[in-house]
Enzyme design. Sequence first.
Site, PDB file in Angstrom:
ATOM      1  N   GLY A 198      37.708  24.090  60.551  1.00 45.47           N
ATOM      2  CA  GLY A 198      38.561  24.642  61.601  1.00 45.47           C
ATOM      3  C   GLY A 198      39.802  25.353  61.094  1.00 45.47           C
ATOM      4  O   GLY A 198      40.587  25.866  61.876  1.00 45.47           O
ATOM      5  N   HIS A 199      39.995  25.390  59.765  1.00 49.23           N
ATOM      6  CA  HIS A 199      41.226  25.975  59.198  1.00 49.23           C
ATOM      7  C   HIS A 199      40.873  26.960  58.093  1.00 49.23           C
ATOM      8  O   HIS A 199      40.983  26.621  56.911  1.00 49.23           O
ATOM      9  CB  HIS A 199      42.107  24.857  58.641  1.00 49.23           C
ATOM     10  CG  HIS A 199      43.531  25.248  58.430  1.00 49.23           C
ATOM     11  ND1 HIS A 199      43.986  25.813  57.267  1.00 49.23           N
ATOM     12  CD2 HIS A 199      44.606  25.153  59.237  1.00 49.23           C
ATOM     13  CE1 HIS A 199      45.287  26.029  57.359  1.00 49.23           C
ATOM     14  NE2 HIS A 199      45.688  25.631  58.548  1.00 49.23           N
ATOM     15  N   PHE A 200      40.478  28.059  58.273  1.00 46.47           N
ATOM     16  CA  PHE A 200      40.207  28.796  59.513  1.00 46.47           C
ATOM     17  C   PHE A 200      38.778  29.303  59.430  1.00 46.47           C
ATOM     18  O   PHE A 200      38.386  29.762  58.357  1.00 46.47           O
ATOM     19  CB  PHE A 200      41.166  29.981  59.651  1.00 46.47           C
ATOM     20  CG  PHE A 200      42.614  29.576  59.687  1.00 46.47           C
ATOM     21  CD1 PHE A 200      43.158  29.078  60.871  1.00 46.47           C
ATOM     22  CD2 PHE A 200      43.428  29.660  58.573  1.00 46.47           C
ATOM     23  CE1 PHE A 200      44.499  28.717  60.930  1.00 46.47           C
ATOM     24  CE2 PHE A 200      44.761  29.290  58.629  1.00 46.47           C
ATOM     25  CZ  PHE A 200      45.298  28.815  59.804  1.00 46.47           C
ATOM     26  N   VAL A 207      41.287  28.110  54.410  1.00 50.32           N
ATOM     27  CA  VAL A 207      42.523  27.935  53.652  1.00 50.32           C
ATOM     28  C   VAL A 207      42.911  26.459  53.749  1.00 50.32           C
ATOM     29  O   VAL A 207      42.873  25.871  54.835  1.00 50.32           O
ATOM     30  CB  VAL A 207      43.651  28.814  54.245  1.00 50.32           C
ATOM     31  CG1 VAL A 207      44.969  28.554  53.547  1.00 50.32           C
ATOM     32  CG2 VAL A 207      43.297  30.290  54.173  1.00 50.32           C
ATOM     33  N   HIS A 256      38.465  19.667  56.887  1.00 49.56           N
ATOM     34  CA  HIS A 256      39.485  20.550  57.472  1.00 49.56           C
ATOM     35  C   HIS A 256      39.116  22.025  57.376  1.00 49.56           C
ATOM     36  O   HIS A 256      39.599  22.829  58.165  1.00 49.56           O
ATOM     37  CB  HIS A 256      40.858  20.298  56.839  1.00 49.56           C
ATOM     38  CG  HIS A 256      40.861  20.318  55.348  1.00 49.56           C
ATOM     39  ND1 HIS A 256      40.653  19.180  54.608  1.00 49.56           N
ATOM     40  CD2 HIS A 256      41.015  21.326  54.466  1.00 49.56           C
ATOM     41  CE1 HIS A 256      40.695  19.489  53.328  1.00 49.56           C
ATOM     42  NE2 HIS A 256      40.910  20.797  53.215  1.00 49.56           N
TER      43      HIS A 256
END
Length: 142
Positions: A45-47, A52, A42
């Site tokens: 893409g976050h971020f 985070v 994750h």
Amino acid sequence: MDIREILKVLPHRYPFLLVDRVLEADERRFKALKNVTFNEPHFQGHFPGHPVMPGVLILEAMAQAAVGALVRQPGFPQGGLAFLAGVEGARFRRPVYPGDTLILEGELLAFRRGVGKVAVRALVEGEERASATLTFVLQGAS
């Protein structure tokens, strides 16, 4: 509980197993650990440029940690599952970053007729990052 024991009571597997160790657990209280690493998918893409941990995954880690107390209830069937049925009062106070050690601790508030309610907090270095009251429904083994 080490990871081998956790795998016996949680059906989750990579990349969705979000508890590395249960540090303490009895019929009322629990404390678990999640090492947050940049290798988790994750974070790509976050971020980008500012990774985070998504709040929904912090909640999921809290829910998985709560199973440490739920499986110790007299009404919990061997091989049974605990399904998250509700989230109340969720608060996210500060971000969780790669490299953090997330401590997930909580207390069973009520357990009756296969339904449990748990107050849970997520902490990093003693500072609360998130909290919620979670409701679970138990399903027996088939």
